[in-house]
Design a protein around this motif. Sequence first.
Motif, PDB file in Angstrom:
ATOM      1  N   LEU A  50     -18.648  30.062  -1.516  1.00  0.00           N
ATOM      2  CA  LEU A  50     -18.288  29.196  -0.399  1.00  0.00           C
ATOM      3  C   LEU A  50     -19.538  28.513   0.150  1.00  0.00           C
ATOM      4  O   LEU A  50     -20.620  29.099   0.182  1.00  0.00           O
ATOM      5  CB  LEU A  50     -17.615  29.991   0.722  1.00  0.00           C
ATOM      6  CG  LEU A  50     -16.328  30.733   0.353  1.00  0.00           C
ATOM      7  CD1 LEU A  50     -15.685  31.327   1.607  1.00  0.00           C
ATOM      8  CD2 LEU A  50     -15.339  29.844  -0.382  1.00  0.00           C
ATOM      9  N   ILE A  51     -19.357  27.275   0.594  1.00  0.00           N
ATOM     10  CA  ILE A  51     -20.446  26.497   1.174  1.00  0.00           C
ATOM     11  C   ILE A  51     -20.149  26.338   2.661  1.00  0.00           C
ATOM     12  O   ILE A  51     -19.174  25.678   3.039  1.00  0.00           O
ATOM     13  CB  ILE A  51     -20.550  25.114   0.504  1.00  0.00           C
ATOM     14  CG1 ILE A  51     -20.763  25.266  -1.006  1.00  0.00           C
ATOM     15  CG2 ILE A  51     -21.688  24.308   1.125  1.00  0.00           C
ATOM     16  CD1 ILE A  51     -20.668  23.959  -1.764  1.00  0.00           C
ATOM     17  N   TYR A  62     -19.632  32.129   9.599  1.00  0.00           N
ATOM     18  CA  TYR A  62     -20.499  32.049   8.433  1.00  0.00           C
ATOM     19  C   TYR A  62     -20.345  33.274   7.532  1.00  0.00           C
ATOM     20  O   TYR A  62     -21.101  33.453   6.575  1.00  0.00           O
ATOM     21  CB  TYR A  62     -21.957  31.882   8.872  1.00  0.00           C
ATOM     22  CG  TYR A  62     -22.153  30.600   9.662  1.00  0.00           C
ATOM     23  CD1 TYR A  62     -22.395  29.393   9.026  1.00  0.00           C
ATOM     24  CD2 TYR A  62     -22.026  30.594  11.058  1.00  0.00           C
ATOM     25  CE1 TYR A  62     -22.532  28.206   9.762  1.00  0.00           C
ATOM     26  CE2 TYR A  62     -22.167  29.419  11.786  1.00  0.00           C
ATOM     27  CZ  TYR A  62     -22.406  28.236  11.135  1.00  0.00           C
ATOM     28  OH  TYR A  62     -22.530  27.069  11.854  1.00  0.00           O
ATOM     29  N   HIS A  63     -19.351  34.087   7.842  1.00  0.00           N
ATOM     30  CA  HIS A  63     -19.048  35.260   7.019  1.00  0.00           C
ATOM     31  C   HIS A  63     -17.597  35.246   6.553  1.00  0.00           C
ATOM     32  O   HIS A  63     -17.092  36.259   6.082  1.00  0.00           O
ATOM     33  CB  HIS A  63     -19.344  36.541   7.802  1.00  0.00           C
ATOM     34  CG  HIS A  63     -20.786  36.668   8.207  1.00  0.00           C
ATOM     35  ND1 HIS A  63     -21.777  37.073   7.344  1.00  0.00           N
ATOM     36  CD2 HIS A  63     -21.401  36.404   9.392  1.00  0.00           C
ATOM     37  CE1 HIS A  63     -22.943  37.059   7.968  1.00  0.00           C
ATOM     38  NE2 HIS A  63     -22.743  36.667   9.207  1.00  0.00           N
ATOM     39  N   LEU A  64     -16.943  34.107   6.705  1.00  0.00           N
ATOM     40  CA  LEU A  64     -15.570  33.987   6.212  1.00  0.00           C
ATOM     41  C   LEU A  64     -15.553  34.131   4.695  1.00  0.00           C
ATOM     42  O   LEU A  64     -16.516  33.770   4.008  1.00  0.00           O
ATOM     43  CB  LEU A  64     -14.983  32.630   6.615  1.00  0.00           C
ATOM     44  CG  LEU A  64     -14.836  32.380   8.121  1.00  0.00           C
ATOM     45  CD1 LEU A  64     -14.419  30.940   8.364  1.00  0.00           C
ATOM     46  CD2 LEU A  64     -13.820  33.341   8.733  1.00  0.00           C
ATOM     47  N   PRO A  69     -10.322  32.480  -7.460  1.00  0.00           N
ATOM     48  CA  PRO A  69     -11.076  32.171  -8.685  1.00  0.00           C
ATOM     49  C   PRO A  69     -11.149  30.669  -8.916  1.00  0.00           C
ATOM     50  O   PRO A  69     -10.359  29.895  -8.365  1.00  0.00           O
ATOM     51  CB  PRO A  69     -10.244  32.846  -9.782  1.00  0.00           C
ATOM     52  CG  PRO A  69      -8.839  32.844  -9.236  1.00  0.00           C
ATOM     53  CD  PRO A  69      -8.989  33.043  -7.744  1.00  0.00           C
ATOM     54  N   GLY A  70     -12.114  30.268  -9.717  1.00  0.00           N
ATOM     55  CA  GLY A  70     -12.142  28.904 -10.209  1.00  0.00           C
ATOM     56  C   GLY A  70     -11.375  28.815 -11.518  1.00  0.00           C
ATOM     57  O   GLY A  70     -10.714  29.766 -11.935  1.00  0.00           O
ATOM     58  N   SER A  71     -11.497  27.689 -12.181  1.00  0.00           N
ATOM     59  CA  SER A  71     -10.827  27.512 -13.472  1.00  0.00           C
ATOM     60  C   SER A  71     -11.607  26.521 -14.322  1.00  0.00           C
ATOM     61  O   SER A  71     -11.355  25.309 -14.267  1.00  0.00           O
ATOM     62  CB  SER A  71      -9.384  27.024 -13.291  1.00  0.00           C
ATOM     63  OG  SER A  71      -8.772  26.781 -14.554  1.00  0.00           O
ATOM     64  N   PRO A  72     -12.554  27.022 -15.108  1.00  0.00           N
ATOM     65  CA  PRO A  72     -13.251  26.119 -16.035  1.00  0.00           C
ATOM     66  C   PRO A  72     -12.291  25.380 -16.966  1.00  0.00           C
ATOM     67  O   PRO A  72     -12.559  24.240 -17.350  1.00  0.00           O
ATOM     68  CB  PRO A  72     -14.172  27.073 -16.811  1.00  0.00           C
ATOM     69  CG  PRO A  72     -14.424  28.202 -15.844  1.00  0.00           C
ATOM     70  CD  PRO A  72     -13.114  28.390 -15.140  1.00  0.00           C
ATOM     71  N   ALA A  73     -11.156  26.005 -17.297  1.00  0.00           N
ATOM     72  CA  ALA A  73     -10.175  25.351 -18.173  1.00  0.00           C
ATOM     73  C   ALA A  73      -9.570  24.131 -17.485  1.00  0.00           C
ATOM     74  O   ALA A  73      -9.425  23.062 -18.096  1.00  0.00           O
ATOM     75  CB  ALA A  73      -9.080  26.342 -18.569  1.00  0.00           C
ATOM     76  N   LEU A  74      -9.205  24.263 -16.203  1.00  0.00           N
ATOM     77  CA  LEU A  74      -8.677  23.116 -15.472  1.00  0.00           C
ATOM     78  C   LEU A  74      -9.755  22.057 -15.301  1.00  0.00           C
ATOM     79  O   LEU A  74      -9.486  20.856 -15.424  1.00  0.00           O
ATOM     80  CB  LEU A  74      -8.135  23.545 -14.111  1.00  0.00           C
ATOM     81  CG  LEU A  74      -7.680  22.404 -13.188  1.00  0.00           C
ATOM     82  CD1 LEU A  74      -6.609  21.550 -13.850  1.00  0.00           C
ATOM     83  CD2 LEU A  74      -7.168  22.958 -11.861  1.00  0.00           C
ATOM     84  N   ALA A  75     -10.978  22.470 -15.025  1.00  0.00           N
ATOM     85  CA  ALA A  75     -12.075  21.507 -14.897  1.00  0.00           C
ATOM     86  C   ALA A  75     -12.200  20.680 -16.173  1.00  0.00           C
ATOM     87  O   ALA A  75     -12.393  19.456 -16.119  1.00  0.00           O
ATOM     88  CB  ALA A  75     -13.378  22.236 -14.593  1.00  0.00           C
ATOM     89  N   ASN A  92     -19.892  20.483 -12.501  1.00  0.00           N
ATOM     90  CA  ASN A  92     -20.958  21.221 -11.836  1.00  0.00           C
ATOM     91  C   ASN A  92     -20.596  22.701 -11.918  1.00  0.00           C
ATOM     92  O   ASN A  92     -19.606  23.140 -11.312  1.00  0.00           O
ATOM     93  CB  ASN A  92     -21.089  20.765 -10.387  1.00  0.00           C
ATOM     94  CG  ASN A  92     -22.281  21.386  -9.680  1.00  0.00           C
ATOM     95  OD1 ASN A  92     -22.576  22.567  -9.859  1.00  0.00           O
ATOM     96  ND2 ASN A  92     -22.964  20.607  -8.855  1.00  0.00           N
ATOM     97  N   ALA A  93     -21.363  23.450 -12.689  1.00  0.00           N
ATOM     98  CA  ALA A  93     -21.051  24.855 -12.948  1.00  0.00           C
ATOM     99  C   ALA A  93     -21.602  25.794 -11.880  1.00  0.00           C
ATOM    100  O   ALA A  93     -21.461  27.011 -12.012  1.00  0.00           O
ATOM    101  CB  ALA A  93     -21.582  25.264 -14.317  1.00  0.00           C
ATOM    102  N   GLU A  94     -22.214  25.244 -10.826  1.00  0.00           N
ATOM    103  CA  GLU A  94     -22.810  26.085  -9.787  1.00  0.00           C
ATOM    104  C   GLU A  94     -22.193  25.872  -8.415  1.00  0.00           C
ATOM    105  O   GLU A  94     -22.155  26.790  -7.603  1.00  0.00           O
ATOM    106  CB  GLU A  94     -24.316  25.818  -9.706  1.00  0.00           C
ATOM    107  CG  GLU A  94     -25.072  26.166 -10.978  1.00  0.00           C
ATOM    108  CD  GLU A  94     -26.555  25.890 -10.857  1.00  0.00           C
ATOM    109  OE1 GLU A  94     -26.985  25.391  -9.795  1.00  0.00           O
ATOM    110  OE2 GLU A  94     -27.288  26.179 -11.829  1.00  0.00           O
ATOM    111  N   ARG A  95     -21.699  24.674  -8.147  1.00  0.00           N
ATOM    112  CA  ARG A  95     -21.226  24.368  -6.802  1.00  0.00           C
ATOM    113  C   ARG A  95     -19.972  25.164  -6.455  1.00  0.00           C
ATOM    114  O   ARG A  95     -19.098  25.394  -7.284  1.00  0.00           O
ATOM    115  CB  ARG A  95     -20.928  22.873  -6.659  1.00  0.00           C
ATOM    116  CG  ARG A  95     -20.721  22.459  -5.200  1.00  0.00           C
ATOM    117  CD  ARG A  95     -20.310  21.003  -5.093  1.00  0.00           C
ATOM    118  NE  ARG A  95     -20.374  20.516  -3.723  1.00  0.00           N
ATOM    119  CZ  ARG A  95     -19.422  20.711  -2.814  1.00  0.00           C
ATOM    120  NH1 ARG A  95     -18.328  21.372  -3.137  1.00  0.00           N
ATOM    121  NH2 ARG A  95     -19.562  20.244  -1.588  1.00  0.00           N
ATOM    122  N   GLY A  96     -19.888  25.546  -5.180  1.00  0.00           N
ATOM    123  CA  GLY A  96     -18.715  26.259  -4.690  1.00  0.00           C
ATOM    124  C   GLY A  96     -17.778  25.361  -3.905  1.00  0.00           C
ATOM    125  O   GLY A  96     -17.790  24.135  -4.046  1.00  0.00           O
TER     126      GLY A  96
END
Length: 246
Positions: A50-51, A62-64, A69-75, A92-96
């Motif tokens: 989270l950003i 700031y602790h929420l 999960p993400g989904s590299p397949a959907l990306a 972008n494989a790093e951004r949240g």
Amino acid sequence: MDWPETWDRMAAFLRSVSQTLPQKPDAILVVSGHWETAVPTVTATAQPPLIYDYYGFPPHTYHLRYPAPGSPALAAQVQALLTAAGIPNAANAERGLDHGVFIPFMLAFEAADIPVVELSLQHHLDPAAHLRIGQALAPLRDRNVLIIGTGLTYHNLRHFMGQDRDSDALSHAFDAWLVAAVCAPEAERTTALKQWEAAPGARICHPREDHLLPLMVAAGAAGRDRGVQTYRDTVMGKALSGFRFG
């Protein structure tokens, strides 16, 4: 001002979103007003962080946590569709996920069990380009991917936090225009949204259109489905609306 009470109707609307869907999505593609890049870019990490891209809020905010999960397949699917439409893109494989995603999703999809991929806006903020992006991504709907645009249909913070009857009136005029535009047939909707700056009070309601353009992506993906106003509220004098397609 009682802030919790001020936003209660919006919170209730967000909590109702998942219950109105015909079925649980296999994944969600979301466009927020808080990420801009040179070309449309998708988050491609399996576990997006989270950003906390806000300032001056209570420490607990700031602790929420929102551990979806993400989904590299959907990306990869998003990139393939954009490429097929001739739209340069990136991953972008790093951004949240920024707060334009995780704050509403904590209410709308509380279980955090649906994979989420975020798509950026483009720096130039051209409405036609974002409508075209949505059109390119429309096939995802047939793959049980929910496409969401988050933002506010009124986003002038200086007027939002003050008492200004003139800007209140303009917000209602703009909101009425926006409802008519979004709920119109596809061709009329597309033409109107491309020309949103001509709407009454447009630049008072959106000095910068970053919070409006996620709606353009969703509208572009809607095809022939007409928009339906599913949320309407007046917050601190300003008219706000939410929509769905299909």
